[in-house]
Design a protein around this motif. Structure first.
Motif, PDB file in Angstrom:
ATOM      1  N   GLU A 163       8.609 -37.852  47.317  1.00 40.11           N
ATOM      2  CA  GLU A 163       8.385 -37.592  48.738  1.00 40.11           C
ATOM      3  C   GLU A 163       7.187 -36.693  48.986  1.00 40.11           C
ATOM      4  N   GLY A 164       6.842 -35.839  48.038  1.00 39.07           N
ATOM      5  CA  GLY A 164       5.666 -35.001  48.221  1.00 39.07           C
ATOM      6  C   GLY A 164       4.393 -35.804  48.289  1.00 39.07           C
ATOM      7  N   LEU A 165       4.425 -36.977  47.677  1.00 38.91           N
ATOM      8  CA  LEU A 165       3.268 -37.868  47.678  1.00 38.91           C
ATOM      9  C   LEU A 165       3.178 -38.672  48.958  1.00 38.91           C
ATOM     10  N   ALA A 202       8.591 -32.770  46.779  1.00 41.80           N
ATOM     11  CA  ALA A 202       8.164 -32.779  45.386  1.00 41.80           C
ATOM     12  C   ALA A 202       7.474 -34.088  45.019  1.00 41.80           C
ATOM     13  N   THR A 203       6.441 -33.966  44.201  1.00 38.74           N
ATOM     14  CA  THR A 203       5.808 -35.123  43.582  1.00 38.74           C
ATOM     15  C   THR A 203       6.211 -35.123  42.115  1.00 38.74           C
ATOM     16  N   GLU A 204       6.676 -36.272  41.633  1.00 39.03           N
ATOM     17  CA  GLU A 204       7.126 -36.384  40.246  1.00 39.03           C
ATOM     18  C   GLU A 204       6.041 -37.070  39.412  1.00 39.03           C
ATOM     19  N   GLY A 264       4.553 -38.054  55.262  1.00 38.46           N
ATOM     20  CA  GLY A 264       3.464 -38.063  56.238  1.00 38.46           C
ATOM     21  C   GLY A 264       2.411 -39.108  55.941  1.00 38.46           C
ATOM     22  N   TYR A 265       2.524 -39.766  54.784  1.00 40.93           N
ATOM     23  CA  TYR A 265       1.536 -40.765  54.388  1.00 40.93           C
ATOM     24  C   TYR A 265       2.262 -42.047  53.970  1.00 40.93           C
ATOM     25  N   PRO A 266       2.967 -42.691  54.880  1.00 36.13           N
ATOM     26  CA  PRO A 266       3.847 -43.813  54.512  1.00 36.13           C
ATOM     27  C   PRO A 266       3.135 -45.021  53.941  1.00 36.13           C
TER      28      PRO A 266
END
Length: 243
Positions: free
Chosen positions: A39-41, A226-228, A44-46
């Motif tokens: 979701e961190g990625l 978080a971005t994984e 806001g940028y779908p």
């Protein structure tokens, strides 16, 4: 040749060989390919479609590790995110993996062609999200040019004095958890709405990295989520060091 002379010569040769320092091999398995998602990625940028593949390569002559991602950005435009981390030596690159959160780069360059959430390529500690960041160390190997004035016994930065970004700013603080291999940066932001007394309230913020045993980030978390980072391929890099 007498028996005594032969035995004495053998002892001398054995002592000479035994006095030679023996090299120790030190290695690091750094990611040459990983996938970015989470979701961190995309918060806001779908239109950014994860997972995004990131390819990394270490140039041993230039002592540079470059990671590059090619993807379709928020507006479905072909885009590129590149991060190049430079080191003074190959040993610095290997030593960076332990303890968790150790920084050994001399500079980091980040470039983006197209819209980018800023976390597609795993962020390097203390680096700006765009442009070039330099690193300066004292004779003890402690990072000194990012405002830090307190370090732990491993030379990792612990605290920096207040930046006066807000009225009650206490400065930046780094927290390391060697058991869970996480690094958390605590800092303050500020609101644009000021109380009648003219003060500038602080808004506590934090950024958190999770790092594997080889120094590869596995996640990066902020207020946006978080971005994984899922490591797909690694390369072993080794140096001989003296005991």
């Amino acid at each position: 040749m007498s028996f005594f002379w032969r035995v004495s010569a053998l002892v001398l040769v054995s002592m000479a060989v035994g006095c030679e320092p023996s090299p120790t091999r030190r290695c690091r398995n750094h990611a040459t390919q990983y996938l970015s998602s989470g979701e961190g990625l995309t918060n806001g940028y779908p239109n950014i479609q994860p997972p995004i593949r990131v390819d990394c390569a270490l140039n041993r002559d230039l002592l540079e590790r470059t990671c590059t991602a090619h993807y379709l950005d928020q507006y479905a435009k072909p885009s590129v995110h590149t991060q190049t981390v430079r080191y003074a030596s190959l040993r610095d690159f290997i030593d960076e993996q332990s303890p968790v959160g150790r920084v050994r780069a001399i500079s980091v360059s980040v470039s983006r062609d197209g819209f980018d959430s800023g976390t597609i390529v795993a962020p390097y500690l203390h680096a700006e999200s765009f442009g070039e960041t330099s690193y300066v160390y004292d004779s003890a190997g402690r990072l000194i040019n990012h405002g830090f004035d307190t370090w732990d016994e491993a030379g990792r930065p612990l605290a920096a004095p207040p930046t006066d970004i807000c009225t009650d700013d206490k400065g930046n603080r780094m927290v390391y958890d060697d058991a869970t291999r996480t690094v958390t940066l605590h800092y303050n932001s500020r609101t644009s709405t000021r109380p009648p007394d003219g003060s500038v309230p602080c808004i506590p913020r934090s950024e958190r990295w999770a790092i594997d045993v080889n120094g590869n980030p596995t996640s990066y978390a902020t207020i946006n989520g978080a971005t994984e980072y899922s490591v797909q391929e690694v390369e072993e890099v080794c140096v001989d060091v003296e005991d």
